[in-house]
Write a protein that holds these residues in place. Structure first.
Motif, PDB file in Angstrom:
ATOM      1  N   ASP A  20       0.852  -1.182   0.000  1.00 52.94           N
ATOM      2  CA  ASP A  20       0.000   0.000   0.000  1.00 52.94           C
ATOM      3  C   ASP A  20       0.885   1.228   0.000  1.00 52.94           C
ATOM      4  N   TYR A  21       0.277   2.346  -0.276  1.00 58.32           N
ATOM      5  CA  TYR A  21       1.018   3.599  -0.226  1.00 58.32           C
ATOM      6  C   TYR A  21       0.616   4.431   0.987  1.00 58.32           C
ATOM      7  N   ARG A  22       0.163   3.745   2.022  1.00 58.57           N
ATOM      8  CA  ARG A  22      -0.197   4.456   3.244  1.00 58.57           C
ATOM      9  C   ARG A  22       1.051   4.865   4.016  1.00 58.57           C
ATOM     10  N   THR A  23       0.891   5.880   4.815  1.00 59.94           N
ATOM     11  CA  THR A  23       2.018   6.404   5.595  1.00 59.94           C
ATOM     12  C   THR A  23       2.529   5.378   6.599  1.00 59.94           C
ATOM     13  N   ALA A  24       1.631   4.607   7.177  1.00 56.56           N
ATOM     14  CA  ALA A  24       2.054   3.598   8.164  1.00 56.56           C
ATOM     15  C   ALA A  24       2.965   2.553   7.523  1.00 56.56           C
TER      16      ALA A  24
END
Length: 91
Positions: A20-24
């Motif tokens: 994913d490209y999420r910050t987490a």
């Protein structure tokens, strides 16, 4: 061993980052890459063996070492030049 450990942790970091490209996920992958670098460094340094050798005085020239230690210091000339400039301003 250190290379296998670093490659395994780096593979996990790339897998987490590509999901994913999420910050987490970015933060987790950066942490895993940091862990991979640190583990590579410390396991490599643990495996490194250093044996000092004894070199007697016949390989060095004490007069040359003293000349290098007490040689020309360019910083001293700069300080003397600065003092001259300051004295001229005082006059």
């Amino acid at each position: 061993m250190s290379i296998v450990l670093a490659v395994t942790i780096t593979s996990a970091a790339i897998h987490v980052a590509s999901r994913d490209y999420r910050t987490a996920n970015k933060i987790i992958s950066v942490g895993l890459l940091t862990l991979a670098i640190v583990s590579l460094h410390f396991t490599g340094m643990t495996a490194f063996k250093l044996t000092p050798i004894y070199i007697d005085d016949s390989y060095s020239n004490p007069a040359a070492m003293q000349a290098m230690a007490l040689g020309d210091r360019p910083g001293k000339r700069d300080a003397d030049a600065w003092r001259c400039v300051c004295r001229r301003r005082e006059l």
